[in-house]
Write a protein that holds these residues in place. Structure first.
Motif, PDB file in Angstrom:
ATOM      1  N   HIS A  18      -9.665  71.041 -39.188  1.00  0.00           N
ATOM      2  CA  HIS A  18      -8.573  70.074 -39.064  1.00  0.00           C
ATOM      3  C   HIS A  18      -7.983  69.695 -40.425  1.00  0.00           C
ATOM      4  N   ILE A  19      -7.885  70.689 -41.289  1.00  0.00           N
ATOM      5  CA  ILE A  19      -7.209  70.506 -42.577  1.00  0.00           C
ATOM      6  C   ILE A  19      -5.714  70.625 -42.301  1.00  0.00           C
ATOM      7  N   PRO A  20      -4.886  69.703 -42.801  1.00  0.00           N
ATOM      8  CA  PRO A  20      -3.450  69.858 -42.579  1.00  0.00           C
ATOM      9  C   PRO A  20      -2.970  71.232 -43.058  1.00  0.00           C
ATOM     10  N   ALA A  21      -2.148  71.882 -42.262  1.00  0.00           N
ATOM     11  CA  ALA A  21      -1.631  73.207 -42.606  1.00  0.00           C
ATOM     12  C   ALA A  21      -1.021  73.171 -44.004  1.00  0.00           C
ATOM     13  N   GLY A  22      -1.397  74.148 -44.813  1.00  0.00           N
ATOM     14  CA  GLY A  22      -0.878  74.224 -46.172  1.00  0.00           C
ATOM     15  C   GLY A  22      -1.803  73.614 -47.216  1.00  0.00           C
ATOM     16  N   GLN A  23      -2.821  72.890 -46.808  1.00  0.00           N
ATOM     17  CA  GLN A  23      -3.745  72.268 -47.761  1.00  0.00           C
ATOM     18  C   GLN A  23      -5.023  73.087 -47.969  1.00  0.00           C
ATOM     19  N   GLY A  24      -5.282  74.051 -47.105  1.00  0.00           N
ATOM     20  CA  GLY A  24      -6.506  74.836 -47.187  1.00  0.00           C
ATOM     21  C   GLY A  24      -6.666  75.565 -48.504  1.00  0.00           C
ATOM     22  N   LEU A  25      -5.621  76.240 -48.958  1.00  0.00           N
ATOM     23  CA  LEU A  25      -5.691  76.982 -50.214  1.00  0.00           C
ATOM     24  C   LEU A  25      -5.901  76.027 -51.387  1.00  0.00           C
ATOM     25  N   ARG A  26      -5.252  74.897 -51.336  1.00  0.00           N
ATOM     26  CA  ARG A  26      -5.408  73.894 -52.391  1.00  0.00           C
ATOM     27  C   ARG A  26      -6.858  73.399 -52.450  1.00  0.00           C
ATOM     28  N   ILE A  27      -7.440  73.125 -51.304  1.00  0.00           N
ATOM     29  CA  ILE A  27      -8.831  72.675 -51.246  1.00  0.00           C
ATOM     30  C   ILE A  27      -9.766  73.773 -51.758  1.00  0.00           C
ATOM     31  N   LEU A  28      -9.516  75.026 -51.362  1.00  0.00           N
ATOM     32  CA  LEU A  28     -10.318  76.150 -51.869  1.00  0.00           C
ATOM     33  C   LEU A  28     -10.302  76.201 -53.390  1.00  0.00           C
ATOM     34  N   ARG A  29      -9.115  76.043 -53.980  1.00  0.00           N
ATOM     35  CA  ARG A  29      -8.973  76.136 -55.433  1.00  0.00           C
ATOM     36  C   ARG A  29      -9.563  74.925 -56.152  1.00  0.00           C
ATOM     37  N   LEU A  30      -9.158  73.722 -55.730  1.00  0.00           N
ATOM     38  CA  LEU A  30      -9.587  72.517 -56.426  1.00  0.00           C
ATOM     39  C   LEU A  30     -11.093  72.300 -56.375  1.00  0.00           C
ATOM     40  N   PHE A  31     -11.685  72.610 -55.230  1.00  0.00           N
ATOM     41  CA  PHE A  31     -13.113  72.382 -55.070  1.00  0.00           C
ATOM     42  C   PHE A  31     -13.937  73.645 -55.321  1.00  0.00           C
ATOM     43  N   LYS A  32     -13.247  74.711 -55.778  1.00  0.00           N
ATOM     44  CA  LYS A  32     -13.879  75.964 -56.187  1.00  0.00           C
ATOM     45  C   LYS A  32     -14.836  76.520 -55.140  1.00  0.00           C
ATOM     46  N   LEU A  33     -14.452  76.425 -53.890  1.00  0.00           N
ATOM     47  CA  LEU A  33     -15.309  76.887 -52.797  1.00  0.00           C
ATOM     48  C   LEU A  33     -15.491  78.405 -52.784  1.00  0.00           C
ATOM     49  N   ALA A  34     -14.490  79.133 -53.255  1.00  0.00           N
ATOM     50  CA  ALA A  34     -14.585  80.589 -53.272  1.00  0.00           C
ATOM     51  C   ALA A  34     -15.420  81.090 -54.451  1.00  0.00           C
ATOM     52  N   GLU A  35     -15.767  80.193 -55.387  1.00  0.00           N
ATOM     53  CA  GLU A  35     -16.518  80.589 -56.575  1.00  0.00           C
ATOM     54  C   GLU A  35     -18.016  80.323 -56.438  1.00  0.00           C
ATOM     55  N   LEU A  36     -18.456  79.966 -55.242  1.00  0.00           N
ATOM     56  CA  LEU A  36     -19.861  79.629 -55.038  1.00  0.00           C
ATOM     57  C   LEU A  36     -20.753  80.850 -54.824  1.00  0.00           C
ATOM     58  N   GLY A  37     -20.145  82.023 -54.729  1.00  0.00           N
ATOM     59  CA  GLY A  37     -20.914  83.243 -54.544  1.00  0.00           C
ATOM     60  C   GLY A  37     -21.351  83.476 -53.115  1.00  0.00           C
ATOM     61  N   GLU A  38     -20.797  82.731 -52.189  1.00  0.00           N
ATOM     62  CA  GLU A  38     -21.131  82.882 -50.771  1.00  0.00           C
ATOM     63  C   GLU A  38     -19.891  83.349 -50.016  1.00  0.00           C
ATOM     64  N   ARG A  39     -20.117  83.877 -48.811  1.00  0.00           N
ATOM     65  CA  ARG A  39     -19.000  84.326 -47.986  1.00  0.00           C
ATOM     66  C   ARG A  39     -18.196  83.117 -47.519  1.00  0.00           C
ATOM     67  N   VAL A  40     -16.873  83.228 -47.617  1.00  0.00           N
ATOM     68  CA  VAL A  40     -15.962  82.167 -47.195  1.00  0.00           C
ATOM     69  C   VAL A  40     -14.976  82.758 -46.196  1.00  0.00           C
ATOM     70  N   ASN A  41     -14.865  82.123 -45.035  1.00  0.00           N
ATOM     71  CA  ASN A  41     -13.855  82.498 -44.045  1.00  0.00           C
ATOM     72  C   ASN A  41     -12.795  81.418 -44.057  1.00  0.00           C
ATOM     73  N   VAL A  42     -11.534  81.848 -44.094  1.00  0.00           N
ATOM     74  CA  VAL A  42     -10.435  80.903 -44.175  1.00  0.00           C
ATOM     75  C   VAL A  42      -9.395  81.258 -43.119  1.00  0.00           C
ATOM     76  N   GLY A  43      -8.882  80.235 -42.471  1.00  0.00           N
ATOM     77  CA  GLY A  43      -7.779  80.429 -41.537  1.00  0.00           C
ATOM     78  C   GLY A  43      -6.635  79.512 -41.932  1.00  0.00           C
ATOM     79  N   PHE A  44      -5.445  80.072 -42.026  1.00  0.00           N
ATOM     80  CA  PHE A  44      -4.263  79.290 -42.376  1.00  0.00           C
ATOM     81  C   PHE A  44      -3.325  79.221 -41.178  1.00  0.00           C
ATOM     82  N   ASN A  45      -2.709  78.079 -40.991  1.00  0.00           N
ATOM     83  CA  ASN A  45      -1.718  77.874 -39.932  1.00  0.00           C
ATOM     84  C   ASN A  45      -2.233  78.283 -38.555  1.00  0.00           C
ATOM     85  N   LEU A  46      -3.468  77.900 -38.280  1.00  0.00           N
ATOM     86  CA  LEU A  46      -4.050  78.177 -36.968  1.00  0.00           C
ATOM     87  C   LEU A  46      -3.473  77.206 -35.953  1.00  0.00           C
ATOM     88  N   SER A  47      -3.367  77.635 -34.736  1.00  0.00           N
ATOM     89  CA  SER A  47      -2.834  76.792 -33.675  1.00  0.00           C
ATOM     90  C   SER A  47      -3.780  75.624 -33.401  1.00  0.00           C
TER      91      SER A  47
END
Length: 152
Positions: A18-47
């Motif tokens: 329930h992340i507002p559409a368009g904020q997911g990438l920002r959250i990934l970058r700011l909180f460095k979630l993709a840099e944790l060395g673990e698998r990350v699944n991301v969905g953008f603009n999901l219904s």
């Protein structure tokens, strides 16, 4: 031809939904979630029935604490953060706006002492009419949450 889309379940980790559409990438970058060395699944603009469209982030083998989840409230105040163990939800973090944020964002003021001294960035958080403001502890300047960047 019907295309079926599925999002793989998570055995262990954290789901941020329930992340507002368009904020997911920002959250990934700011909180460095993709840099944790673990698998990350991301969905953008999901219904979404309630939101129209939403973003979704799943991080394997990482359990966000309540304090970490609350930091997400700056950009996704109505997000749900679920901790998963053995494919079961074991904790649901109820987000609350944090009073302070430390060590995540860089101060936008290039003259701020936090850029040259070995200190963690530190911001006081305040909610103002339809916006969230961050005030730097060191230079005492206030900023909109929309102009902060991740600490390098």
């Amino acid at each position: 031809m019907t295309i079926t889309r599925t999002v793989e379940g998570l055995k262990n980790g954290t789901v941020i939904d329930h992340i507002p559409a368009g904020q997911g990438l920002r959250i990934l970058r700011l909180f460095k979630l993709a840099e944790l060395g673990e698998r990350v699944n991301v969905g953008f603009n999901l219904s979404s029935r309630h939101m129209g469209a939403k973003d979704l982030i799943k991080v394997e083998n990482v359990e966000l604490t309540e304090a970490q989840a609350n930091e997400l409230a700056l950009f996704a105040p109505k997000a749900t953060v679920n901790v998963i163990r053995d494919s079961e939800v074991v904790k649901k973090h109820k987000l609350a706006m944090p009073a302070t944020i430390e060590g995540i964002f860089a101060c936008p003021n290039s003259n701020c002492i936090s850029h040259v001294e070995p200190v963690d960035s530190f911001f006081y958080v305040s909610e103002q009419t339809n916006d969230i403001k961050l005030k730097c502890k060191y230079c005492e300047k206030g900023f909109s949450k929309d102009i902060v960047t991740a600490v390098e």
